[in-house]
Write a protein that holds these residues in place. Structure first.
Motif, PDB file in Angstrom:
ATOM      1  N   LEU A  44       0.825  -1.207   0.000  1.00 37.87           N
ATOM      2  CA  LEU A  44       0.000   0.000   0.000  1.00 37.87           C
ATOM      3  C   LEU A  44       0.863   1.262   0.000  1.00 37.87           C
ATOM      4  O   LEU A  44       0.657   2.175  -0.817  1.00 37.87           O
ATOM      5  N   ILE A  45       1.857   1.325   0.895  1.00 41.28           N
ATOM      6  CA  ILE A  45       2.709   2.514   0.972  1.00 41.28           C
ATOM      7  C   ILE A  45       3.581   2.605  -0.276  1.00 41.28           C
ATOM      8  O   ILE A  45       3.842   3.706  -0.793  1.00 41.28           O
ATOM      9  N   GLY A  46       4.029   1.467  -0.792  1.00 43.43           N
ATOM     10  CA  GLY A  46       4.821   1.480  -2.014  1.00 43.43           C
ATOM     11  C   GLY A  46       4.038   2.032  -3.195  1.00 43.43           C
ATOM     12  O   GLY A  46       4.579   2.804  -4.006  1.00 43.43           O
ATOM     13  N   ARG A  47       2.787   1.666  -3.314  1.00 42.92           N
ATOM     14  CA  ARG A  47       1.942   2.191  -4.389  1.00 42.92           C
ATOM     15  C   ARG A  47       1.696   3.686  -4.211  1.00 42.92           C
ATOM     16  O   ARG A  47       1.705   4.454  -5.177  1.00 42.92           O
ATOM     17  N   LEU A  48       1.471   4.094  -2.957  1.00 41.47           N
ATOM     18  CA  LEU A  48       1.282   5.524  -2.673  1.00 41.47           C
ATOM     19  C   LEU A  48       2.510   6.319  -3.110  1.00 41.47           C
ATOM     20  O   LEU A  48       2.399   7.356  -3.768  1.00 41.47           O
TER      21      LEU A  48
END
Length: 350
Positions: free
Chosen positions: A127-131
């Motif tokens: 999730l944070i990587g995609r953000l």
């Protein structure tokens, strides 16, 4: 300076503001737990519920708030689970009522995250990587930067100029320890060549909820341009048992979408120190707001500043040890065992 209408928001103003943009409220208006802004759960005709958020005056300009909204729309377009404000028929997300800026948001239900399990960590990393992948796609125009001049020094200057620390000797110690952290931050940025891009800025468990669909990330009010580590250290276990293996689970998911170097983790301790200074200035700047005086009754006392100063000095000693070690983050030091994420949030229990 705080706008009196913001501090004394009443149901009539709240409901009339909602009516002014075409909604028909039933009269149900419930205040939600928010210190920085004023946030309300409103029921409208038909039984639907919406969230109205009144922004604290003089914190962000309208252009800065709009840039936050635009970032959220980018993330939503990329199917990242965030809450983006609702557009009106004219395509506007920002509204004004009696000088106050507000926005309407959808209601998102879910459970607040108390603890992260090992199975949660790769999912959260993705999730944070995609953000961050979306964050890298363009630069900010109006938001702040997590740099020493734009972020850390401004916070320290506000504390010193306001005379919040009454003891001159303590003031000198506090300033010296703060600048030691600032220097360490800039040294690591330069030597590790750490990139900056758009990040959440305040990514801790209180801004995560879990539903049947998985994690959602909330509250981009502190969105800015900075190092990605700022969105890690408040979430991940540092200085706790098994922390290294748990972090690696997170990074396995994160690296599926965004690059990351373990050397960047050397920013964690200076970021912790900078957060001490930044949060103290955050409280000082809003001290005229009675809710802050109630929430932080010990702020500004000699005891408060003595503890803040000793904590900063403890971290400064840690920076000196780090400069003598080959890989300070890969190991668990005595300093790390003394401090945990909980030490850096006044509202961690809420």
């Amino acid at each position: 300076m705080h706008d009196a209408s913001f501090l004394s928001l009443n149901p009539d103003l709240i409901l009339s503001s909602v009516e002014s943009i075409g909604y028909i409220p039933t009269g149900r208006c419930v205040a939600l737990n928010s210190v920085e802004n004023r946030v309300f759960d409103i029921e409208i005709e038909g039984g639907e519920r919406i969230i109205v958020k009144f922004y604290r005056p003089n914190r962000w300009t309208k252009l800065q708030i709009q840039e936050e909204h635009d970032f959220l729309y980018e993330l939503k377009e990329a199917d990242i689970p965030v809450l983006a404000p609702i557009l009106d028929r004219q395509g506007n997300s920002l509204h004004e009522s009696q000088g106050l800026t507000f926005a309407i948001w959808p209601l998102r239900t879910g459970r607040i995250i108390e603890e992260l399990s090992e199975s949660d960590l790769p999912q959260l990393g993705r999730l944070i990587g995609r953000l961050h992948l979306v964050g890298k796609s363009k630069k900010t125009k109006y938001r702040s930067f997590l740099t020493v001049p734009d972020y850390a020094e401004k916070a320290l200057d506000l504390i010193l100029a306001g005379g919040w620390i009454s003891n001159a000797h303590l003031t000198d110690r506090y300033k010296k320890a703060a600048y030691f952290a600032f220097d360490r931050f800039e040294t690591v940025l330069k030597t590790k060549q750490i990139p900056f891009h758009r990040i959440h800025g305040d990514c801790h468990k209180g801004n995560l909820i879990r539903s049947e669909e998985g994690f959602s990330i909330l509250d981009f009010d502190d969105f800015l341009e900075g190092p990605v580590v700022q969105d890690f250290w408040m979430l991940l276990p540092f200085g706790e048992r098994r922390s290294e293996s748990e972090r690696e689970l997170f990074f396995e998911g994160y690296r599926e979408f965004s690059e990351f170097s373990l050397g960047w983790l050397d920013l964690i301790e200076p970021l912790r120190a900078i957060r001490y200074v930044y949060y103290a200035s955050w409280i000082a700047k809003r001290w005229e707001d009675p809710s802050f005086q109630n929430l932080f009754p010990h702020f500004g006392t000699d005891e408060y500043w003595s503890k803040e100063t000793m904590d900063l000095e403890s971290m400064a000693k840690g920076f000196q040890r780090e400069s003598e070690e080959e890989s300070p983050i890969a190991k668990t030091s005595e300093k790390e065992e003394e401090l945990s994420n909980k030490d850096f949030f006044w509202d961690w229990e809420n």
